[in-house]
Design a protein around this motif. Structure first.
Motif, PDB file in Angstrom:
ATOM      1  N   GLY A   1       1.406  -1.273  -0.589  1.00 52.82           N
ATOM      2  CA  GLY A   1       0.431   0.133   0.316  1.00 52.82           C
ATOM      3  C   GLY A   1       0.796   1.166   0.120  1.00 52.82           C
ATOM      4  N   ASP A   2       1.795   1.175   0.773  1.00 56.23           N
ATOM      5  CA  ASP A   2       3.046   2.332   0.596  1.00 56.23           C
ATOM      6  C   ASP A   2       4.128   2.368  -1.491  1.00 56.23           C
ATOM      7  OD1 ASP A   2       4.533   4.409   1.087  1.00 56.23           O
ATOM      8  OD2 ASP A   2       5.794   2.559   1.330  1.00 56.23           O
ATOM      9  N   LEU A   3       2.857   3.353  -2.186  1.00 54.04           N
ATOM     10  CA  LEU A   3       3.298   2.913  -3.381  1.00 54.04           C
ATOM     11  C   LEU A   3       3.619   4.462  -3.729  1.00 54.04           C
ATOM     12  CD1 LEU A   3       2.054   1.181  -6.074  1.00 54.04           C
ATOM     13  CD2 LEU A   3       0.394   2.391  -4.024  1.00 54.04           C
ATOM     14  N   LYS A   4       4.487   5.395  -5.236  1.00 48.20           N
ATOM     15  CA  LYS A   4       4.631   5.851  -5.586  1.00 48.20           C
ATOM     16  C   LYS A   4       4.344   6.207  -7.033  1.00 48.20           C
ATOM     17  CE  LYS A   4       5.191  10.615  -5.212  1.00 48.20           C
ATOM     18  NZ  LYS A   4       4.003  11.428  -4.671  1.00 48.20           N
ATOM     19  N   PHE A   5       4.203   6.633  -8.218  1.00 52.51           N
ATOM     20  CA  PHE A   5       4.785   6.338  -9.627  1.00 52.51           C
ATOM     21  C   PHE A   5       5.688   8.070  -9.502  1.00 52.51           C
ATOM     22  CE2 PHE A   5       1.191   4.300  -8.955  1.00 52.51           C
ATOM     23  CZ  PHE A   5       1.093   2.913 -10.275  1.00 52.51           C
ATOM     24  N   TYR A   6       6.549   7.445 -10.642  1.00 52.35           N
ATOM     25  CA  TYR A   6       7.930   8.517 -10.819  1.00 52.35           C
ATOM     26  C   TYR A   6       7.825   8.585 -12.185  1.00 52.35           C
ATOM     27  CZ  TYR A   6       8.623   8.792  -5.498  1.00 52.35           C
ATOM     28  OH  TYR A   6       8.904   8.609  -3.916  1.00 52.35           O
ATOM     29  N   GLY A   7       8.219   9.918 -12.026  1.00 53.55           N
ATOM     30  CA  GLY A   7       9.271   9.689 -13.714  1.00 53.55           C
ATOM     31  C   GLY A   7      10.451   8.951 -13.982  1.00 53.55           C
ATOM     32  N   TYR A   8      11.195   9.234 -14.562  1.00 53.17           N
ATOM     33  CA  TYR A   8      12.860   8.329 -15.094  1.00 53.17           C
ATOM     34  C   TYR A   8      13.496  10.054 -13.966  1.00 53.17           C
ATOM     35  CZ  TYR A   8      13.518   3.947 -17.062  1.00 53.17           C
ATOM     36  OH  TYR A   8      13.187   3.162 -16.439  1.00 53.17           O
ATOM     37  N   PRO A   9      14.245  10.217 -13.616  1.00 51.76           N
ATOM     38  CA  PRO A   9      15.243  10.504 -12.751  1.00 51.76           C
ATOM     39  C   PRO A   9      15.676  11.658 -13.295  1.00 51.76           C
ATOM     40  CG  PRO A   9      16.413   8.253 -11.831  1.00 51.76           C
ATOM     41  CD  PRO A   9      15.513   8.192 -12.974  1.00 51.76           C
ATOM     42  N   SER A  10      15.136  12.719 -12.522  1.00 49.26           N
ATOM     43  CA  SER A  10      15.632  14.237 -13.036  1.00 49.26           C
ATOM     44  C   SER A  10      16.211  15.553 -12.443  1.00 49.26           C
ATOM     45  CB  SER A  10      14.891  14.599 -13.924  1.00 49.26           C
ATOM     46  OG  SER A  10      13.249  14.255 -13.591  1.00 49.26           O
ATOM     47  N   ASN A  11      16.760  16.264 -12.513  1.00 47.32           N
ATOM     48  CA  ASN A  11      16.667  17.478 -11.403  1.00 47.32           C
ATOM     49  C   ASN A  11      15.686  18.166 -10.735  1.00 47.32           C
ATOM     50  OD1 ASN A  11      19.288  16.278 -10.998  1.00 47.32           O
ATOM     51  ND2 ASN A  11      20.709  18.158 -11.333  1.00 47.32           N
ATOM     52  N   GLU A  12      14.404  18.081 -12.211  1.00 47.00           N
ATOM     53  CA  GLU A  12      13.126  18.938 -11.521  1.00 47.00           C
ATOM     54  C   GLU A  12      11.538  18.989 -12.119  1.00 47.00           C
ATOM     55  OE1 GLU A  12      12.914  21.624 -15.561  1.00 47.00           O
ATOM     56  OE2 GLU A  12      14.378  22.528 -14.170  1.00 47.00           O
ATOM     57  N   TYR A  13      10.702  18.535 -11.710  1.00 56.60           N
ATOM     58  CA  TYR A  13      10.023  17.883 -12.145  1.00 56.60           C
ATOM     59  C   TYR A  13       9.437  17.692 -13.716  1.00 56.60           C
ATOM     60  CZ  TYR A  13       5.132  16.235 -12.298  1.00 56.60           C
ATOM     61  OH  TYR A  13       4.142  15.235 -13.151  1.00 56.60           O
ATOM     62  N   GLN A  14       9.582  16.073 -14.245  1.00 56.02           N
ATOM     63  CA  GLN A  14       9.072  15.905 -15.623  1.00 56.02           C
ATOM     64  C   GLN A  14       7.812  15.764 -15.898  1.00 56.02           C
ATOM     65  OE1 GLN A  14      11.166  16.753 -18.248  1.00 56.02           O
ATOM     66  NE2 GLN A  14      13.420  17.312 -17.398  1.00 56.02           N
ATOM     67  N   GLY A  15       6.996  14.995 -14.890  1.00 50.19           N
ATOM     68  CA  GLY A  15       6.025  14.230 -15.209  1.00 50.19           C
ATOM     69  C   GLY A  15       6.395  12.590 -16.042  1.00 50.19           C
TER      70      GLY A  15
END
Lengths: 862, 294
Positions: free
Chosen positions: A693-707
């Motif tokens: 239940g402890d999950l989060k979806f990320y984009g690929y690593p980047s220095n600022e938010y890329q979506g």
């Protein structure tokens, strides 16, 4: 005199200048080659139009079409019916073993997809039966006779789709998992068996007359026997080769038994012979049997052909290096064998006199020769290649196009096992896209070209055109009288990308172009594509509001829609929310910090160092490369950090390495990210279970938010040089409709999410509904149930709850860009990073060289 | 009557000349002159798919393209250094070999050997020598110096220059030796009698008589300096370090990228430069060599 000298000089200079310019620009380079698909000639196409009709009389037959043979103008048809009285049939072990064999053959997967739409969703046992049936049918199919074999690539896709973690199908996945996971030890072999099989043999003339049932028999389920191959001799004796698998529990081995039954045309069995000694053996597998008019029987094994005389006495065998693909009888009564060896496909006749292979046939093209059919008339043999039925003329050593399937409003992916009778053809037909379909016999008769009404031709071009496109083209062609879609498939060319590009340069520009595998941005920059918004905004039924705003925006280039894909896959990394303190995005530094703090923790599973660099750059393409200003950012600290981080990954991934499995590593925190390319509703539940239940979806690593980035499935565009852009849009828009995305249950099983808003809502409803309902296309949809078994973790998938639905919707809302895999950039990255990873150069030096080289590339393409 | 006969004879000769010249003229016309005009057409339209006349836009675009400018600069610098060096060094070698030195024919053979080595082998040898982990760097390491990234640093052009000279000097030298052999001995003997020194003889007689050969060698070297792309491409691929990025890289990559307008505009610009250079060389040859030509 002086004037003459100047003239001479000027001429010399002009010639030198033209020489320099012509040499520099490479005039004469990149000829189209022999394999380029020809330009569309409507009159020529009319000559290749055949009408396909169901064979008369077949409705009177009992059972389902198994296989058929042709001798003279008589058809011999074998049907079978699986008796399903016994409700609790379980697939026996030997079929499971056979399923393993099927997996080795790409062909086998097709049937899984074939049967899926037919599955009665209320019958839980059906899947088991279907799986068993598929196993049986697949064994039969190895002859190359079954319709499901016709499209290997698609079969593979289906197999992938169904077995991958991202598959969305309801019933089939569930059943696959169930079958896959059924432990052999749990099954008591004494209590189970096959259902009885009723088999029928019919004969009829090619026009449907003289329809006669000559044979009916019940194969007891306990015998486990099924028809493997069938052929008819010149004197109309029917050769039926049956197979039976038995599992020897004491030895733990599988034994295959073969029985040949020879029957006269009245249905009387004249001879029964055990062929096991001849055909069985370790690591041998029977592909096909052919009874040729030269009086010999040919058994195609995986690496040899066994030749017997008409009394079924072995004469000799001929070996070959490679894998057998098919055996056919030529127009001059010889056996012709197709096999794939080191040098690709080879087709060779069997020289009975010299007990060896004859000379390799010279083919004028690298066609997909694994589906070859018996020859007749002027043609040595036939094959279906791409969009055409082709006949091989031995005298001219070339193929002649006979039927253009799409122009005949037939999908070649539905047609297999073609036999020529005079000028007509018979073939097995199975409509994969239909909700309910079964294999039937079709007769293809040439249509008088003068009776064909001329329509405006719309050309659709792609490097690899699949059956879905052909099916859609056929549907479109049938739906209106104004346009006829013609498909140019470059997959039959030796170098599809080069051939396609050369054709475009030569002015053979299609109306609609499938941009998959091409550098779409370059084509856009060159003005090859038109802005689809100009058509969408004028469309009477569709508008921008009909599509999900974020994915649609991601497909734009500078605010214009040059390419559009009916569906797409969201690429995301899934991690425990607590790992990165619920941050909105993660940087490479975050990964390094998380790994450094714990022993043996890695962010990505089974990745090489170069792979890490290229994938992170591809997902952050715009932050490293600014095409508009010709700037690159590879000498930045961000990239140097990426190089240093990637160095902790191996040069090559060792897949054989024993270690903790993927799921366990995710659960115990040794692996930070699950990487999903096509996130579906099931993933949300699956990863919720994995991460508790402890999950989060990320984009690929980047220095600022890329979506989040997306990969487009089959991005389509309309060429600016199209003579009929309105017609092109009429066909292209059909891919954007809800009817396309939701109308076919076959298509619904594929990965990815639809761009159409209504279709997306249908997907959401399908995954959230807790009660059965009927969708607008009449599909009966049950509440979603499935299960996943991964590395010891069992997850029951049920309809999404409100929170999970919100996650699915938020993933779509987070889409910002299309992932760009630029081959030139990747090549430079891979070439240069190695020096840093091997310790030869510093990260800064390598970053500087990469910056230098990619800058040149970027500036060149501005 | 005689005039008529002469006229007919001349006409007959001209007809034969035209017939004999026709195949090569048709060939050149079809494969070079005609494409040349096609190239001019492509360079003034906006795209080959849906062409519309844009006049000089493509030229401006190319002239503003930093990759093209980089390629042009690299090619110009390389040619400006390589061509004079090639002419001077090969002339020097020819002059040395012309004098009676021991092992004359052995040297001549040695200098010609690089011509026989296939480009792929030359590239392999150069890689063995100049790779980051190659022999030269190993040698430098023994001397206590640091490694040099020969192909990916400012040294890159020097490496290619050495390769170019090694490959072309022998051929140029043979041309000069042939030219030197054509100089009438009488003039040199008269000069000796008049007490002229070796340098005076070289400048006033030999160089004068060699001017057509020098022109030819210069043009050949110029063409070969453009063709050095082949070695650079095999050594470093499509996108080398920027100092090795030649015009032919630009041309090849834009061709593959279907950017026909940019390619053609670049080729025409390049062509104009080559025409100017060749015209200048003709003029120079005309001025220096006119008194020795028949």
């Amino acid at each position: 005199m002086k004037r003459a000298k100047w003239i001479k000089k000027s001429l010399l200079i002009l010639m030198t200048a033209s020489l320099v310019a012509a040499t520099l620009t490479g005039c004469g380079k990149g000829s189209a080659g022999n394999n380029s698909p020809v330009k569309v000639d409507a009159e020529q196409l009319k000559q290749m139009v055949y009408s396909g009709q169901e064979m008369p009389g077949v409705n009177e037959m009992e059972g389902n079409l198994g296989r058929y043979c042709v001798e003279g103008d008589t058809l011999f048809i074998y049907n079978s019916k699986w008796e399903s009285e016994e409700e609790n049939q379980i697939m026996p072990k030997d079929l499971e073993v056979d399923e393993q064999t099927m997996e080795d053959e790409a062909d086998s997967a097709a049937l899984e997809g074939e049967d899926a739409p037919d599955i009665d969703e209320n019958d839980e046992d059906f899947a088991l039966e279907a799986a068993a049936e598929e196993a049986v049918e697949n064994d039969e199919e190895t002859e190359g006779d079954e319709s499901a074999e016709t499209d290997t690539a698609e079969g593979e896709e289906e197999n992938d789709a169904e077995s991958s973690e991202d598959a969305e199908s309801e019933e089939v996945n569930e059943d696959d998992v169930a079958v896959d996971e059924m432990p052999v030890e749990d099954t008591d072999m004494e209590d189970i068996g096959y259902s009885d099989t009723e088999e029928y043999i019919y004969t009829m003339k090619s026009d449907g007359s003289e329809f006669t049932k000559i044979y009916q028999n019940t194969i007891p389920g306990k015998d486990g026997e099924f028809l493997n191959c069938m052929d008819v001799s010149q004197d109309e004796f029917i050769y039926l080769l049956y197979s039976k698998y038995e599992y020897d529990e004491t030895k733990g081995t599988d034994n295959t038994y073969y029985t040949l039954r020879i029957m006269d045309k009245s249905g009387n069995i004249k001879q029964t012979q055990d062929m096991s000694d001849l055909l069985s053996g370790d690591d041998t597998y029977l592909y096909d049997m052919k009874v040729a008019d030269d009086g010999n029987l040919y058994f195609l094994m995986d690496s040899k052909v066994i030749v017997c005389d008409i009394n079924v006495e072995k004469q000799f065998d001929v070996q070959f290096d490679g894998w057998g693909c098919g055996i056919v009888e030529t127009n001059d009564s010889r056996a012709l064998v197709c096999f794939s060896g080191e040098n690709g496909y080879e087709i060779r006749p069997i020289d009975v006199a010299n007990k060896s292979f004859g000379d390799k046939l010279e083919l004028d093209s690298d066609y997909s020769v694994n589906q070859i059919y018996d020859g007749n008339g002027d043609y040595l043999f036939y094959l279906i290649s791409g969009n055409r039925l082709r006949g091989y003329k031995a005298s001219e050593k070339k193929f002649v196009d006979i039927i253009d399937w799409v122009s005949s409003n037939l999908n070649p992916g539905n047609i297999s096992d073609v036999r020529a009778i005079g000028d007509e053809f018979i073939g097995s037909y199975y409509d994969y896209m239909a909700e309910e379909s079964q294999t039937v016999l079709y007769r293809f008769t040439k249509v008088d070209p003068s009776t064909i009404t001329s329509k405006e031709t719309i050309t659709y071009t792609g490097m690899y055109v699949d059956d879905d496109i052909r099916s859609q083209a056929v549907k479109f062609n049938k739906s209106q009288d104004k346009y006829q879609v013609y498909i140019t498939d470059y997959s039959t060319c030796e170098q599809p990308d080069v051939a396609m590009q050369t054709d475009i340069l030569a002015g053979n520009v299609p109306d609609i172009i499938d941009l998959s595998g091409l550098d779409a941005q370059k084509l856009i920059a060159k003005g090859l594509l038109v802005d689809l918004y100009s058509f969408l905004d004028q469309d009477a039924e569709l508008s921008r509001d009909d599509f999900l705003p974020q994915p649609l925006k991601a497909m734009e280039t500078d605010g214009k829609l040059y390419q559009v894909a009916p569906d797409y896959g969201i690429n995301a990394l899934i991690s425990k929310k607590s790992t990165f303190n619920d941050k909105d995005f993660v940087s490479v530094k975050d990964l390094a910090d998380a790994e450094n703090g714990s022993n043996g923790v890695k962010a990505f599973y089974m990745r090489s160092n170069a792979d890490m660099v290229t994938s992170i750059v591809a997902n952050n393409y715009t932050s490293y490369i600014d095409y508009t200003n010709g700037k690159c950012n590879f000498d930045s600290d961000e990239f140097i950090n990426l190089l240093e981080y990637a160095k902790s990954y191996p040069n090559e991934v060792n897949y054989d390495e024993d270690g903790e499995d993927y799921t366990t590593m995710l659960r115990n925190g040794k692996l930070l990210f699950a990487d999903s390319y096509y996130i579906g509703a099931e993933d949300i539940e699956l990863y919720e279970a994995i991460f508790e239940g402890d999950l989060k979806f990320y984009g690929y690593p980047s220095n600022e938010y890329q979506g989040l980035g997306i990969s487009m499935n089959r991005q389509l565009g309309i060429c600016s040089k199209s003579k009929d852009k309105e017609g092109a849009w009429a066909f292209l828009r059909s891919f954007l409709t809800d009817e396309y995305s939701s109308g076919s249950s076959f298509r619904r099983m594929g990965g990815g999410l639809p761009l159409n808003k209504e279709s997306f809502e249908a997907v959401v409803k399908r995954y959230t509904a807790t009660e059965a309902y009927t969708d607008k296309y009449g599909h009966q949809i049950d509440p979603y149930e499935s299960s996943w078994g991964m590395d010891g973790l069992e997850v029951e998938i049920v309809p999404l709850n409100k929170e999970q639905e919100a996650i699915l919707r938020s993933l779509v809302d987070q889409v910002t860009h299309v992932i760009t895999y630029d081959n030139n950039v990747n090549t430079i990255l891979e070439e240069e990073c190695g020096a840093f990873f091997s310790g030869a150069k510093s990260a800064k030096e390598v970053a500087g060289i990469i910056q230098n080289r990619i800058s040149t590339y970027v500036n060149e393409n501005r | 009557m005689n005039k008529l006969r002469e006229y007919l004879k001349n006409r007959n000769e001209k007809k034969w000349q035209a017939i004999l010249m026709a195949p090569s003229l048709i060939g050149v016309g079809l494969f070079f002159v005609l494409p040349f005009f096609v190239i001019i057409y492509y360079s003034v339209v906006d795209n080959p798919f849906n062409p519309s006349f844009v006049f000089l836009d493509n030229y401006i675009n190319v002239l503003q393209n930093s990759a093209f400018l980089q390629a042009a600069k690299n090619t110009a610098v390389f040619s400006l250094i390589a061509v004079p060096l090639s002419v001077v060094l090969s002339l020097l070698m020819a002059s040395i070999l012309e004098s009676n030195i021991p092992f004359r024919s052995t040297f001549r053979t040695c200098f010609l050997t690089p011509l026989m080595v296939p480009t792929a082998s030359v590239v392999l040898i150069w890689q063995v020598f100049f790779h980051y982990n190659g022999s030269i760097n190993e040698f430098l390491m023994h001397l206590g110096a640091g490694k040099v990234d020969w192909f990916k640093s400012s040294f890159a052009q020097v490496v290619i220059l050495v390769l170019f000279l090694w490959k072309n000097l022998g051929y140029n030298m043979v041309l000069f030796m042939a030219g030197l052999g054509q100089i009438p001995r009488e003039y040199l003997e008269v000069a000796d009698l008049d007490g002229a020194g070796e340098w005076q003889k070289f400048v006033s007689i030999k160089l004068r008589y060699l001017s057509p050969t020098i022109l030819f060698v210069a043009i050949m070297s110029l063409i070969n300096s453009f063709k050095v792309f082949r070695e650079v491409y095999l050594l470093t691929g499509d996108y080398p370090y920027d100092t090795l990025y030649m015009l032919q890289h630009f041309m090849n990559n834009t061709f593959r990228g279907m950017d026909y307008q940019k390619l053609c505009a670049g080729a025409i610009l390049m062509c104009i430069v080559v025409v100017i250079i060749i015209a200048v060389l003709f003029e120079v040859e005309d001025r220096f060599g006119k008194d020795v030509e028949g």
